[in-house]
Design an enzyme around this catalytic site. Sequence first.
Site, short mmCIF file in Angstrom:
data_model
loop_
_atom_site.label_atom_id
_atom_site.label_comp_id
_atom_site.label_asym_id
_atom_site.label_seq_id
_atom_site.Cartn_x
_atom_site.Cartn_y
_atom_site.Cartn_z
N HIS A 17 0.95 18.27 -16.80
CA HIS A 17 0.17 17.53 -17.83
C HIS A 17 -0.54 18.70 -18.40
CE1 HIS A 17 -0.39 14.11 -14.80
NE2 HIS A 17 0.45 13.70 -15.57
N LYS A 41 -2.09 -0.25 -10.37
CA LYS A 41 -1.72 1.02 -9.65
C LYS A 41 -2.93 1.28 -8.50
CE LYS A 41 0.19 4.73 -11.44
NZ LYS A 41 0.37 5.97 -12.34
N ARG A 91 10.00 14.83 -18.81
CA ARG A 91 10.80 15.65 -17.80
C ARG A 91 12.35 15.46 -17.72
NH1 ARG A 91 7.01 13.20 -13.02
NH2 ARG A 91 7.81 11.46 -14.28
N SER A 128 2.43 13.40 -10.60
CA SER A 128 1.41 13.03 -9.70
C SER A 128 1.55 12.52 -8.30
CB SER A 128 0.46 11.96 -10.47
OG SER A 128 0.18 12.76 -11.70
#
Length: 156
Positions: A17, A41, A91, A128
């Site tokens: 990040h 979440k 990514r 994360s």
Amino acid sequence: MKRAICPGSFDPLHLGHCAVIRRAARLFDEVVVAVSTNPHKSHRFTEQERIAMVREVFADEPGVVVEPLASGLIADYAAQREAVALVKGLRNGADYDYELPMATMNRSLTGVETVFLPGEPSLLHVSSSLVMEVASLGGDVAEMVPPRVLHAILTR
């Protein structure tokens, strides 16, 4: 002024990040790191804890502003903040496949563009959720997160 929004839950903020935010800060006059809370979440850190961590990490970067992302559409938030772009780090191809429809929808809603920045090759494995999983099992995540975030993870 060219302003960009870098949205995310940052739960926790990791070096991938940080690299994307710093690169965006070189491209735009101001980067607003918009810390979101996804109601679907389970967050490990509260919104206020996440905002505080991101602010501390970017305290010496004058072009980076950190604020909470109110509920609602990111496209509306970008329009309200007069941002010309959303910045997303990628990514892999799966990230692109996930982000492209959202980028297209956001552009159709308010005209905001999305800028995709490829992730740093040495950090493509970092997410994360993996950081927290590794840390919860006693693994060393010091090379994946800023020191302030590492402290928060270890004291959690």
